[in-house]
Scaffold this active site. Structure first.
Site, short mmCIF file in Angstrom:
data_model
loop_
_atom_site.label_atom_id
_atom_site.label_comp_id
_atom_site.label_asym_id
_atom_site.label_seq_id
_atom_site.Cartn_x
_atom_site.Cartn_y
_atom_site.Cartn_z
N HIS B 62 0.87 -1.06 -0.14
CA HIS B 62 -0.01 0.10 0.09
C HIS B 62 0.79 1.50 -0.12
CE1 HIS B 62 -2.28 3.09 2.51
NE2 HIS B 62 -2.91 3.17 1.52
N GLU B 65 2.15 1.73 -3.33
CA GLU B 65 1.21 2.42 -4.10
C GLU B 65 1.11 4.18 -4.30
OE1 GLU B 65 -2.78 3.98 -3.57
OE2 GLU B 65 -3.09 1.90 -2.92
N HIS B 66 1.21 4.49 -3.01
CA HIS B 66 1.25 5.93 -2.90
C HIS B 66 2.37 6.55 -3.43
CE1 HIS B 66 -1.59 7.19 0.83
NE2 HIS B 66 -2.05 6.00 0.37
N GLU B 137 -4.00 8.03 7.21
CA GLU B 137 -5.18 7.17 6.63
C GLU B 137 -5.44 6.08 7.87
OE1 GLU B 137 -3.54 5.86 3.11
OE2 GLU B 137 -5.52 4.66 2.54
#
Lengths: 433, 423
Positions: B62, B65-66, B137
């Site tokens: 993840h 991905e960022h 997040e």
């Protein structure tokens, strides 16, 4: 360097033909084979008022419990499954200071399911039966249904508390519009529930059905003439429609307020409520949309670039408009001890726009992103209908092509002018205990 | 008989990349995704070419991905915005997917998508900055009771399999992420042979393929052997029967699940199992069931009650639950209902009707390009073609579903998770 990619907008297949049924209900039809389904939506309009909001909110849920032809939810759902999983529902939507009861049914176009044509007729029959022929006992709704739905509605209202993201937004608007109808929650209030019973709710239902403005939309591969005849037959009940208010409470900001609430949470939620002095239907509305997009309408926006990318203060930071009431909301989730810094940065972004510090990149990206989202809306039946509904509520008649043309005409000067009218009203912060 | 009225086009490129195009002529929008078979569960693997066995911090897929959106020239979001295209990405347990949707600038956007997903650019400074954003997040999810109740259920069902870890990792685990490890993950999992492109909307398939070809031909990428992914040995048993926590909520949220012991295969067999279990759940707990009606009338559930089955090659589980005033009673009632159905058997009529509903639901989904693309991708990574769904749905028999009833609902493999209100 900036290139404009807007070509001529082709036919969007989204123009409704308007007809009025014999009893005054408006019917909007659009025949298109673009979608694999036929969507039917009915909207029943009410003014959002303290005295009636909770009763209104109960109606779709009580009606969904059973009709004469399908006396329980289970039987309704069995029938929907037989119709290839037709999607049927009822809910409440709040647009500005209107509370709207919505019913919808979306059926697969029989052509695609290898099924007979009766899906449409059967779906219409069920739709009509649930909306118009509820199960009654004595002179009211079936009491046990009403009691159960009162309990479900109570839990539903209370569970907004679980959703901290939306809770912080709703609470900000509630505080900001304290003495205005807009502060009323779309599902009303728990304290109104004890007084409601099967009988008084049924009386209220009769009044609503006979006097409230009603719009019905049909979108999909249908014969428009035939569908109109069908609705005229199915929805042929006595009505005496009352006009409902189209005005809205407009208030000036007297002074900026700060409201803090403490809960056992891991992230602080900041909401900032603004009055924009501009609403849908006003000359400046599309300039306001561009303003909002520049401020917080996506990754190109000042909030995303500064609050998130530059300062790493938040994962999400955005602004959005309530276009029927002319409000704007800024929302972000932050560390508890970064409140002051975050507010300063947000205020700085707005000040920059007011003083004309808008880059070509911000301006062009905002216009294009808005145009892109309007064009995308034309690919989705619920979005198409929702846009038209906004038009009806605000007395605006324009197609998606016309909207796009208006956005294209907005200039930076327009944005600066409209920004000058935007005033911060209330800062709400959900803090830790 | 052409029931669905859709055509899917396919092309495989020399470097192993596969692309699929679904033209939708009368749509304004084009929705495109570029996806790699690399998700949060791929937390241990052998780095190709070196033989190094690597265990990476939770949440790195993840995080990567960022960081993919960062380019030497800045943020690629900006480039998409200049085109008026909206772009995004998501990471789940099994894949990472980059996407855009546009109504005006398909070709430019497509080139940009290819370029940024194929260009890793990580600096120490930007990695450190991202930690602040991702921490927020994760904090957001900590306050999301629906997410927490699912995470805890997975922790109860699984002993060791990484599906029990949060996709985003933890605030602590992401601190361990550095530039070097990000490059290792990228080089392992972002090889074209591990990736797929899917485009749906107002496009011509040949033009899309040509554009990709043009872009890929300049990349002189050595072929890569199959990636060695290492998953811990996971027993069939559950880890814990229940996990209860307290959060700031108005009423309890309850979720129970059954761990699927029949795993280890993908493709058509997995699709058939998924459909079978879903039909089974729908017949027992769906809106037209007597169980749903009874629990609703007793005030134990409301229309936010739901259920689903998640099936992957190496794991599978179902979830059943929702908000309730009395989670203990609801658990009892759900168990009782399953036992009763096991005794009495299923009704053939219910089965036939629910099958019709599933066919209709699938066709309805085809209105939405987003739905088509995201379903296509999630099934593609299980070696399933989503457009086979209606065909296999029709083939599922009453007997298959009935048999599954006894195998699947094994109370020894059941666990539950509850979020209670604080004080």
């Amino acid at each position: 360097m900036m290139r404009i990619y807007i070509e001529e907008v082709g036919s969007l297949n989204n123009l409704f033909t308007r007809k009025t049924l014999d009893n005054g209900i408006n019917l909007y039809t659009c025949s298109t084979d673009k979608f694999k389904t036929i969507t039917i939506c009915a909207f029943i309009h009410q003014n959002l008022e303290k005295d009636t909001a909770t009763k209104t909110a109960l109606l779709p849920f009580v009606l969904k419990r059973g009709s004469c032809g399908f006396p329980s939810s289970r039987l309704i759902n069995r029938h929907l499954e037989e119709l290839y999983g037709a999607d049927f529902g009822g809910d409440i939507i709040k647009k500005g200071e209107r509370q709207i009861i919505q019913f919808f049914i979306e059926m697969v176009n029989p052509r695609h399911a290898g099924a007979e044509d009766k899906i449409l007729d059967e779906g219409l029959k069920l739709f009509k039966d649930v909306v118009l022929n509820p199960v009654t006992e004595g002179s009211g709704f079936r009491e046990v249904y009403v009691e159960q739905e009162k309990d479900v509605l109570r839990r539903n209202i209370e569970s907004l508390f679980n959703d901290k993201f939306n809770y912080a937004i709703e609470r900000c608007f509630q505080e900001m519009c304290k003495d205005e109808p807009f502060s009323i929650y779309k599902y009303g209030s728990v304290s109104d529930l004890p007084e409601i019973d099967g009988e008084n709710l049924y009386g209220y239902y009769k009044t609503v059905m006979s006097s409230s403005p009603m719009d019905i939309f049909v979108l999909g591969e249908v014969d428009e003439e035939q569908i109109c005849e069908k609705f005229n037959r199915l929805f042929s009940f006595e009505r005496q429609e009352k006009k409902i208010s189209t005005s809205i409470v407009i208030k000036d900001v007297e002074r900026e307020r700060f409201v803090e609430e403490k809960q056992d949470v891991n992230q602080g939620k900041l909401s900032m409520g603004f009055r924009t002095g501009t609403r849908y239907g006003d000359e400046d509305f599309y300039a306001l949309m561009v303003f909002n997009s520049i401020l917080g309408g996506g990754p190109h926006s000042k909030l995303f670039q500064n609050v998130r990318e530059k300062e790493s203060l938040a994962y999400y930071a955005f602004s959005r408009l309530e276009k029927n009431k002319g409000l704007m909301l800024v929302s972000c989730g932050i560390d508890f001890n970064k409140l002051g810094k975050t507010i300063d940065i947000i205020k700085k972004q707005i000040k920059d726009i007011k003083e004309g510090r808008i880059s070509d990149y911000e301006f062009e990206s905002s216009r294009k992103s808005l145009i892109n989202s309007y064009r995308e809306a034309a690919d989705s039946p619920p979005m198409i209908i929702s846009l038209y509904l906004d038009g009806i509520i605000n007395g605006v008649e324009e197609s998606i092509e016309e909207i796009i043309a208006k956005i294209q005409r907005v200039t930076k000067e327009d944005v600066v002018r409209v920004a000058g009218k935007v005033t911060l009203d209330t800062v709400y912060f959900l803090n830790k205990k | 008989m052409d029931l669905i009225g859709e055509n899917l086009f396919y092309r495989k490129f020399d470097n192993g990349l596969k692309a699929y195009v679904l033209p939708k002529k009368n749509y304004n929008k084009v929705y495109a995704v570029y996806s790699t078979r690399y998700g949060s569960i791929d937390s241990e693997f052998v780095v190709p070419g070196t033989g190094e066995r690597l265990k990476v911090p939770e949440g790195i897929a993840h995080f990567l991905e960022h960081k993919m959106f960062e380019m030497s020239y800045g943020n690629v979001f900006d480039k998409f915005a200049e085109l008026g295209t909206s772009s995004n990405a998501y990471t789940n347990y099994t894949n990472t997917t980059y996407l855009f949707s546009t109504t005006t600038a398909f070709e430019e956007s497509m080139r940009l998508l290819l370029e940024f997903v194929e260009t890793p650019y990580f600096t120490e400074e930007s990695v450190e900055k991202e930690k602040g954003i991702i921490t927020q997040e994760l904090r957001m999810y900590e306050d999301d009771p629906e997410w927490q109740v699912l995470l805890n259920l997975l922790k109860a069902l699984y002993h060791r399999h990484p599906v029990r870890d949060d996709i985003g990792g933890t605030v602590e685990s992401i601190q361990k992420i550095d530039v070097d490890t990000l490059y290792k993950c990228y080089n392992t999992f972002y090889h074209p042979s591990n990736m797929v492109i899917f485009v749906a909307g107002a496009v011509e398939p040949e033009k899309v393929f040509d554009l990709i070809m043009e872009h890929e031909k300049n990349k002189d990428l050595a072929p890569q052997d199959e990636i060695m992914r290492i998953y811990p040995e996971e027993p069939d048993t559950i880890c814990k029967p229940k996990i209860d926590v307290k959060l700031s909520v108005s009423q309890p949220i309850f979720l129970m699940g059954f761990k699927d012991a029949d795993v280890g295969y993908d493709g058509v067999e997995l699709l058939k199992k998924e459909i079978t279990v879903s039909l089974l759940l729908e017949v027992i707990f769906g809106r037209s069931s007597v169980v749903y009606e009874r629990l609703y009338e007793e005030g134990l559930i409301d229309d936010r009650f739901g259920f689903s089955y998640e099936g992957q090659k190496d794991y599978g589980f179902c979830t059943i639950g929702g908000e309730t005033r009395d989670p203990v009673k609801l658990r009892e009632e759900l168990i009782k209902s399953i036992s009763e159905v096991k005794e009495k058997g299923l009704s053939r009529e219910d089965f036939e009707r629910v099958k019709k509903k599933y066919l209709g639901d699938f066709i309805q989904g085809l209105n939405s390009l987003d739905f088509i693309a995201n379903s296509f991708i999630s099934y593609y990574h299980k070696n399933i073609n989503i457009f086979d769904y209606p065909r296999f749905l029709k083939q599922i028999t009453f007997e298959e579903v009935s048999r599954r009833l006894y195998d699947f609902f094994d109370f020894n493999r059941m666990a539950s998770s509850t979020v209670y209100p604080k004080e």
